[in-house]
Write a protein that holds these residues in place. Sequence first.
Motif, PDB file in Angstrom:
ATOM      1  N   ALA A  53       0.828  -1.210   0.000  1.00  0.00           N
ATOM      2  CA  ALA A  53       0.000   0.000   0.000  1.00  0.00           C
ATOM      3  C   ALA A  53       0.859   1.254   0.000  1.00  0.00           C
ATOM      4  O   ALA A  53       0.585   2.210  -0.733  1.00  0.00           O
ATOM      5  CB  ALA A  53      -0.937  -0.009   1.202  1.00  0.00           C
ATOM      6  N   GLU A  54       1.905   1.266   0.822  1.00  0.00           N
ATOM      7  CA  GLU A  54       2.761   2.452   0.890  1.00  0.00           C
ATOM      8  C   GLU A  54       3.435   2.744  -0.442  1.00  0.00           C
ATOM      9  O   GLU A  54       3.487   3.897  -0.886  1.00  0.00           O
ATOM     10  CB  GLU A  54       3.811   2.291   1.989  1.00  0.00           C
ATOM     11  CG  GLU A  54       4.650   3.546   2.186  1.00  0.00           C
ATOM     12  CD  GLU A  54       5.663   3.393   3.292  1.00  0.00           C
ATOM     13  OE1 GLU A  54       5.440   3.940   4.389  1.00  0.00           O
ATOM     14  OE2 GLU A  54       6.698   2.718   3.073  1.00  0.00           O
ATOM     15  N   ASP A  55       3.961   1.711  -1.089  1.00  0.00           N
ATOM     16  CA  ASP A  55       4.619   1.915  -2.386  1.00  0.00           C
ATOM     17  C   ASP A  55       3.663   2.530  -3.404  1.00  0.00           C
ATOM     18  O   ASP A  55       4.028   3.443  -4.149  1.00  0.00           O
ATOM     19  CB  ASP A  55       5.161   0.591  -2.918  1.00  0.00           C
ATOM     20  CG  ASP A  55       6.399   0.107  -2.173  1.00  0.00           C
ATOM     21  OD1 ASP A  55       6.953   0.898  -1.389  1.00  0.00           O
ATOM     22  OD2 ASP A  55       6.788  -1.059  -2.375  1.00  0.00           O
ATOM     23  N   ALA A  56       2.428   2.058  -3.440  1.00  0.00           N
ATOM     24  CA  ALA A  56       1.447   2.588  -4.389  1.00  0.00           C
ATOM     25  C   ALA A  56       1.074   4.030  -4.063  1.00  0.00           C
ATOM     26  O   ALA A  56       0.935   4.871  -4.963  1.00  0.00           O
ATOM     27  CB  ALA A  56       0.205   1.702  -4.393  1.00  0.00           C
ATOM     28  N   ILE A  57       0.930   4.324  -2.788  1.00  0.00           N
ATOM     29  CA  ILE A  57       0.590   5.690  -2.361  1.00  0.00           C
ATOM     30  C   ILE A  57       1.718   6.657  -2.712  1.00  0.00           C
ATOM     31  O   ILE A  57       1.489   7.732  -3.275  1.00  0.00           O
ATOM     32  CB  ILE A  57       0.297   5.706  -0.854  1.00  0.00           C
ATOM     33  CG1 ILE A  57      -1.018   4.977  -0.556  1.00  0.00           C
ATOM     34  CG2 ILE A  57       0.245   7.141  -0.319  1.00  0.00           C
ATOM     35  CD1 ILE A  57      -1.226   4.660   0.910  1.00  0.00           C
ATOM     36  N   LEU A  58       2.941   6.275  -2.388  1.00  0.00           N
ATOM     37  CA  LEU A  58       4.080   7.168  -2.646  1.00  0.00           C
ATOM     38  C   LEU A  58       4.308   7.366  -4.142  1.00  0.00           C
ATOM     39  O   LEU A  58       4.708   8.453  -4.578  1.00  0.00           O
ATOM     40  CB  LEU A  58       5.336   6.614  -1.978  1.00  0.00           C
ATOM     41  CG  LEU A  58       5.333   6.630  -0.447  1.00  0.00           C
ATOM     42  CD1 LEU A  58       6.615   6.017   0.095  1.00  0.00           C
ATOM     43  CD2 LEU A  58       5.157   8.051   0.087  1.00  0.00           C
ATOM     44  N   HIS A  59       4.061   6.342  -4.936  1.00  0.00           N
ATOM     45  CA  HIS A  59       4.202   6.475  -6.386  1.00  0.00           C
ATOM     46  C   HIS A  59       3.263   7.563  -6.906  1.00  0.00           C
ATOM     47  O   HIS A  59       3.653   8.376  -7.772  1.00  0.00           O
ATOM     48  CB  HIS A  59       3.902   5.144  -7.072  1.00  0.00           C
ATOM     49  CG  HIS A  59       4.008   5.202  -8.567  1.00  0.00           C
ATOM     50  ND1 HIS A  59       5.219   5.208  -9.235  1.00  0.00           N
ATOM     51  CD2 HIS A  59       3.052   5.281  -9.534  1.00  0.00           C
ATOM     52  CE1 HIS A  59       5.006   5.279 -10.534  1.00  0.00           C
ATOM     53  NE2 HIS A  59       3.702   5.322 -10.741  1.00  0.00           N
ATOM     54  N   GLU A  60       2.058   7.615  -6.383  1.00  0.00           N
ATOM     55  CA  GLU A  60       1.094   8.627  -6.806  1.00  0.00           C
ATOM     56  C   GLU A  60       1.493  10.014  -6.294  1.00  0.00           C
ATOM     57  O   GLU A  60       1.413  11.012  -7.024  1.00  0.00           O
ATOM     58  CB  GLU A  60      -0.300   8.263  -6.290  1.00  0.00           C
ATOM     59  CG  GLU A  60      -1.420   9.169  -6.749  1.00  0.00           C
ATOM     60  CD  GLU A  60      -1.730   9.034  -8.232  1.00  0.00           C
ATOM     61  OE1 GLU A  60      -2.422   9.926  -8.756  1.00  0.00           O
ATOM     62  OE2 GLU A  60      -1.276   8.050  -8.864  1.00  0.00           O
ATOM     63  N   ILE A  61       1.939  10.089  -5.062  1.00  0.00           N
ATOM     64  CA  ILE A  61       2.277  11.374  -4.457  1.00  0.00           C
ATOM     65  C   ILE A  61       3.496  12.007  -5.120  1.00  0.00           C
ATOM     66  O   ILE A  61       3.587  13.241  -5.248  1.00  0.00           O
ATOM     67  CB  ILE A  61       2.492  11.193  -2.945  1.00  0.00           C
ATOM     68  CG1 ILE A  61       1.123  11.026  -2.251  1.00  0.00           C
ATOM     69  CG2 ILE A  61       3.263  12.359  -2.340  1.00  0.00           C
ATOM     70  CD1 ILE A  61       1.198  10.604  -0.823  1.00  0.00           C
ATOM     71  N   ARG A  62       4.421  11.193  -5.577  1.00  0.00           N
ATOM     72  CA  ARG A  62       5.629  11.738  -6.212  1.00  0.00           C
ATOM     73  C   ARG A  62       5.337  12.445  -7.536  1.00  0.00           C
ATOM     74  O   ARG A  62       6.201  13.118  -8.088  1.00  0.00           O
ATOM     75  CB  ARG A  62       6.664  10.627  -6.414  1.00  0.00           C
ATOM     76  CG  ARG A  62       7.348  10.199  -5.110  1.00  0.00           C
ATOM     77  CD  ARG A  62       8.527   9.285  -5.372  1.00  0.00           C
ATOM     78  NE  ARG A  62       9.283   9.028  -4.162  1.00  0.00           N
ATOM     79  CZ  ARG A  62       9.169   7.926  -3.421  1.00  0.00           C
ATOM     80  NH1 ARG A  62       8.329   6.963  -3.806  1.00  0.00           N
ATOM     81  NH2 ARG A  62       9.892   7.766  -2.332  1.00  0.00           N
ATOM     82  N   LYS A  63       4.118  12.324  -8.036  1.00  0.00           N
ATOM     83  CA  LYS A  63       3.733  13.052  -9.250  1.00  0.00           C
ATOM     84  C   LYS A  63       3.474  14.532  -8.968  1.00  0.00           C
ATOM     85  O   LYS A  63       3.445  15.346  -9.897  1.00  0.00           O
ATOM     86  CB  LYS A  63       2.461  12.436  -9.854  1.00  0.00           C
ATOM     87  CG  LYS A  63       2.603  10.992 -10.305  1.00  0.00           C
ATOM     88  CD  LYS A  63       1.265  10.452 -10.797  1.00  0.00           C
ATOM     89  CE  LYS A  63       1.352   8.985 -11.189  1.00  0.00           C
ATOM     90  NZ  LYS A  63       0.028   8.458 -11.628  1.00  0.00           N
ATOM     91  N   VAL A  64       3.295  14.880  -7.696  1.00  0.00           N
ATOM     92  CA  VAL A  64       2.987  16.262  -7.319  1.00  0.00           C
ATOM     93  C   VAL A  64       4.256  17.101  -7.402  1.00  0.00           C
ATOM     94  O   VAL A  64       5.296  16.720  -6.857  1.00  0.00           O
ATOM     95  CB  VAL A  64       2.405  16.314  -5.891  1.00  0.00           C
ATOM     96  CG1 VAL A  64       2.157  17.752  -5.455  1.00  0.00           C
ATOM     97  CG2 VAL A  64       1.119  15.499  -5.822  1.00  0.00           C
ATOM     98  N   PRO A  65       4.211  18.277  -8.071  1.00  0.00           N
ATOM     99  CA  PRO A  65       5.432  19.070  -8.244  1.00  0.00           C
ATOM    100  C   PRO A  65       5.927  19.748  -6.967  1.00  0.00           C
ATOM    101  O   PRO A  65       7.115  20.056  -6.854  1.00  0.00           O
ATOM    102  CB  PRO A  65       5.029  20.117  -9.297  1.00  0.00           C
ATOM    103  CG  PRO A  65       3.535  20.213  -9.195  1.00  0.00           C
ATOM    104  CD  PRO A  65       3.069  18.831  -8.827  1.00  0.00           C
ATOM    105  N   GLU A  66       5.053  19.991  -6.004  1.00  0.00           N
ATOM    106  CA  GLU A  66       5.469  20.675  -4.773  1.00  0.00           C
ATOM    107  C   GLU A  66       6.444  19.819  -3.966  1.00  0.00           C
ATOM    108  O   GLU A  66       6.262  18.600  -3.830  1.00  0.00           O
ATOM    109  CB  GLU A  66       4.246  20.992  -3.908  1.00  0.00           C
ATOM    110  CG  GLU A  66       3.505  22.254  -4.301  1.00  0.00           C
ATOM    111  CD  GLU A  66       2.646  22.055  -5.522  1.00  0.00           C
ATOM    112  OE1 GLU A  66       2.054  23.038  -5.992  1.00  0.00           O
ATOM    113  OE2 GLU A  66       2.547  20.917  -6.013  1.00  0.00           O
ATOM    114  N   ASN A  67       7.470  20.488  -3.436  1.00  0.00           N
ATOM    115  CA  ASN A  67       8.385  19.800  -2.528  1.00  0.00           C
ATOM    116  C   ASN A  67       7.668  19.571  -1.211  1.00  0.00           C
ATOM    117  O   ASN A  67       7.229  20.511  -0.544  1.00  0.00           O
ATOM    118  CB  ASN A  67       9.641  20.642  -2.298  1.00  0.00           C
ATOM    119  CG  ASN A  67      10.676  19.910  -1.461  1.00  0.00           C
ATOM    120  OD1 ASN A  67      10.795  18.679  -1.532  1.00  0.00           O
ATOM    121  ND2 ASN A  67      11.432  20.652  -0.667  1.00  0.00           N
ATOM    122  N   THR A  68       7.516  18.316  -0.829  1.00  0.00           N
ATOM    123  CA  THR A  68       6.659  17.945   0.300  1.00  0.00           C
ATOM    124  C   THR A  68       7.428  17.077   1.291  1.00  0.00           C
ATOM    125  O   THR A  68       8.176  16.186   0.881  1.00  0.00           O
ATOM    126  CB  THR A  68       5.434  17.158  -0.212  1.00  0.00           C
ATOM    127  OG1 THR A  68       4.779  17.921  -1.226  1.00  0.00           O
ATOM    128  CG2 THR A  68       4.468  16.865   0.916  1.00  0.00           C
TER     129      THR A  68
END
Length: 297
Positions: free
Chosen positions: A50-65
């Motif tokens: 679950a974490e890998d799938a979530i992070l894969h999606e979040i890394r598409k966001v351009p903002e440094n988070t």
Amino acid sequence: MDANCWLEVIVAASKKGYASVKDIIGTPKARERIQKNLLGDTTLVIDKTAEDAILHEIRKVPENTKIITEEAGEFFTQHETDEIRDYLIIDPIDGSHNASFGFPMSCISIAHATGPNLSDVDAGVILNIYNGDIYTAVKGNGAYKNGKDNPIHVNERKKLPKCLFGMNMSVNEPLLDYVQRYAEFFDKCKPMRLREIGSDAFALTLVAEGNLDLFMNLQNKTRTLDIAAAAIIFKEAGGILIDPNGKDLNPPLTLMTRISFIGISPTLKIQFDPLIPILAECYKHQPSNELKFHFSY
């Protein structure tokens, strides 16, 4: 991006996490152990997937988070900085062992915050991994289940006796010691209907929706990240979050922060307030969560 935009991001990420694990819930595959995470808890296949799938999606966001997540720890999506504008707090599966055995009380939890404390959370999503129900909230805009057509709110029951009382009973000591410590408090609440949920985030959504009257975790081992998303949903649904001393709950959003908390409705809190001194006195003697009786969700 504002809180509403971030809500869209975290809802999309939660759905990706759900899609990645829905076919292994309750299977031997889900229960396979991979490693110990940074907190010393066992990482199961279902957590990491679950974490890998979530992070894969979040890394598409351009903002440094700044990411704070149970398995991978704390890191920035682009580069380290002291000027942090956006935090994402992730528990890929809250109630991992429930999920690994197919016990239907587990969820994906993702929150966005603009600062380092729980009060800085401005958007949250909880996704029930058994039926796909999605609970959401943006600060100041209420709480919802499966969209804006279905607002949720804590119930308005006023009597502690006979209420449906949720507790975390994964105690870090002999059970008899725990019961004896809180005996005076429990005696004042009887007759009550006690329920153990196995996921603090899931439990808070049950109170937010009016299905539980209150929920307590006195073990001082829940991480802030476990309830970050549920907390804003709960508060936007009209709930009140306090610590065992009756103070407003506002811990840091760090990986290592451990908390105890009570989630309750405003109407029920009127009856609960006289019991807080009794509870606080009992809680003073709560042992460290480092004892050998510690069990993890």
